[in-house]
Design an enzyme around this catalytic site. Sequence first.
Site, PDB file in Angstrom:
ATOM      1  N   ARG A 123       0.836  -1.198   0.000  1.00  0.00           N
ATOM      2  CA  ARG A 123       0.000   0.000   0.000  1.00  0.00           C
ATOM      3  C   ARG A 123       0.874   1.253   0.000  1.00  0.00           C
ATOM      4  NH1 ARG A 123       1.564   3.356   4.268  1.00  0.00           N
ATOM      5  NH2 ARG A 123       1.154   2.506   6.333  1.00  0.00           N
ATOM      6  N   GLU A 222      -7.044   8.053   7.155  1.00  0.00           N
ATOM      7  CA  GLU A 222      -6.056   8.869   7.872  1.00  0.00           C
ATOM      8  C   GLU A 222      -5.480   9.869   6.875  1.00  0.00           C
ATOM      9  OE1 GLU A 222      -1.618   8.316   9.827  1.00  0.00           O
ATOM     10  OE2 GLU A 222      -3.095   6.750  10.171  1.00  0.00           O
ATOM     11  N   ARG A 226      -5.387   6.153   0.408  1.00  0.00           N
ATOM     12  CA  ARG A 226      -4.534   4.980   0.535  1.00  0.00           C
ATOM     13  C   ARG A 226      -4.855   4.064  -0.643  1.00  0.00           C
ATOM     14  NH1 ARG A 226      -2.829   3.911   6.182  1.00  0.00           N
ATOM     15  NH2 ARG A 226      -1.728   5.845   6.673  1.00  0.00           N
ATOM     16  N   CYS A 268       0.859  12.174   8.658  1.00  0.00           N
ATOM     17  CA  CYS A 268       1.797  11.806   9.723  1.00  0.00           C
ATOM     18  C   CYS A 268       3.210  11.729   9.145  1.00  0.00           C
ATOM     19  CB  CYS A 268       1.412  10.457  10.321  1.00  0.00           C
ATOM     20  SG  CYS A 268       2.486   9.948  11.680  1.00  0.00           S
ATOM     21  N   THR A 270       5.655  10.046   9.861  1.00  0.00           N
ATOM     22  CA  THR A 270       6.259   8.700   9.852  1.00  0.00           C
ATOM     23  C   THR A 270       6.082   8.013   8.505  1.00  0.00           C
ATOM     24  OG1 THR A 270       4.241   7.608  10.664  1.00  0.00           O
ATOM     25  CG2 THR A 270       5.801   8.417  12.305  1.00  0.00           C
ATOM     26  N   ARG A 277       4.338   0.616   2.094  1.00  0.00           N
ATOM     27  CA  ARG A 277       4.445  -0.481   3.049  1.00  0.00           C
ATOM     28  C   ARG A 277       4.093  -1.783   2.335  1.00  0.00           C
ATOM     29  NH1 ARG A 277       1.403  -3.489   6.780  1.00  0.00           N
ATOM     30  NH2 ARG A 277       2.661  -4.100   8.575  1.00  0.00           N
ATOM     31  N   ARG A 305       4.556  -7.384  13.159  1.00  0.00           N
ATOM     32  CA  ARG A 305       3.388  -6.989  13.960  1.00  0.00           C
ATOM     33  C   ARG A 305       2.334  -8.078  13.854  1.00  0.00           C
ATOM     34  NH1 ARG A 305       0.812  -1.806  10.714  1.00  0.00           N
ATOM     35  NH2 ARG A 305       2.807  -0.846  11.116  1.00  0.00           N
ATOM     36  N   GLU A 310      -0.827  -2.790  13.879  1.00  0.00           N
ATOM     37  CA  GLU A 310       0.149  -2.411  14.894  1.00  0.00           C
ATOM     38  C   GLU A 310      -0.426  -2.619  16.291  1.00  0.00           C
ATOM     39  OE1 GLU A 310       3.535   1.083  15.176  1.00  0.00           O
ATOM     40  OE2 GLU A 310       1.713   1.406  14.004  1.00  0.00           O
TER      41      GLU A 310
END
Length: 341
Positions: A123, A222, A226, A268, A270, A277, A305, A310
């Site tokens: 993704r 978020e 995505r 975000c 990060t 990912r 994970r 997560e």
Amino acid sequence: MSDLAELWKKLSGAKYPDECKSLLKQCLTQELFDQLKDKKTSLNGTLADCIRSGAKNLDSGVGLYACDPEAYTTFKPLFDAVIKMYHKVDTINHPKPDFGDISKLDFGDIDPSGEMIVSTRVRVGRSHDGYSFPPCSNKEARIDMLKKTEEACATLPGELAGKMYRLEGMSKTDEQQLIDDHFLFKNDDRMLGDAGGYADWPIGRGIFHNPKKTFLVWVNEEDHLRFISMQMGGNLGEVYKRLVNGIQELEKKLTFAKKDGYGYLTFCPTNLGTTCRASVHIKIPKLSKLPEFKEFCEKLNLQPRGIHGEHTESVGGVFDISNKRRLGLTEYEAIQEMRKG
């Protein structure tokens, strides 16, 4: 300013590391606060919008969200400090996007026997250029982004073609099917909520997928967008090609926010860079029980994970293993890092 003053009072008053050890807490000094407190982006984003969630939730890991794409420039000293600390880089110099030549990939099915890998997923996140991120967004902007995305998805060809399911007014039948497929995202993360992630819920949110359920687009979960490619088994080559094809088709209709040296910009910090990912659900009951398992993954730049995301536990020795690095490498290199690991 009163809102910002209250947020800063709570954050600065928390003792490090006993009461707060977030990256925001470590990076936002009094000097930096004074330097940035009166700045605004052209979309009216403020420092308060960026630190609100981290100040309200002192147990945050990162604690900093971009109010809009310009935040990475307007509040650069703070974002750069957090980015360097999280991504473990000395300088921020992300390369230009490079997905490789998908007609000449040197990988296909990475588990031909089918004994180890349950499923494969890749993704990426994307942000509509010129729109605020959740801390400063509004109902009209979310509706507009959903409309633009729905129109773009309607042009997808071949196996990518599908249907958009709007969360607002969704039928119980569609809702249950999306829950059963594990496609439906929820509004249950307090840190995201305090950053404006669930404002006007469920207005302006949607999930697009093709009939085979191997290509998905999440809208205003978020990040603004995505894109997800997935299927059962270990054929990483097929999954990756489908994702790249989907991105390239949607890029013909939509403009995404990016910044030289930072890559694609996300809500975000990060996730920025490749935003990529790549993961497999893999059966490793013996390896995962070794005391050095996490250290072993760390050395290979992998992140283990639980299969439900997560902070969840493994089920039956099946783990979600993904590439950990997002920044400072190309998309193709990120995929290869997960594959080789």
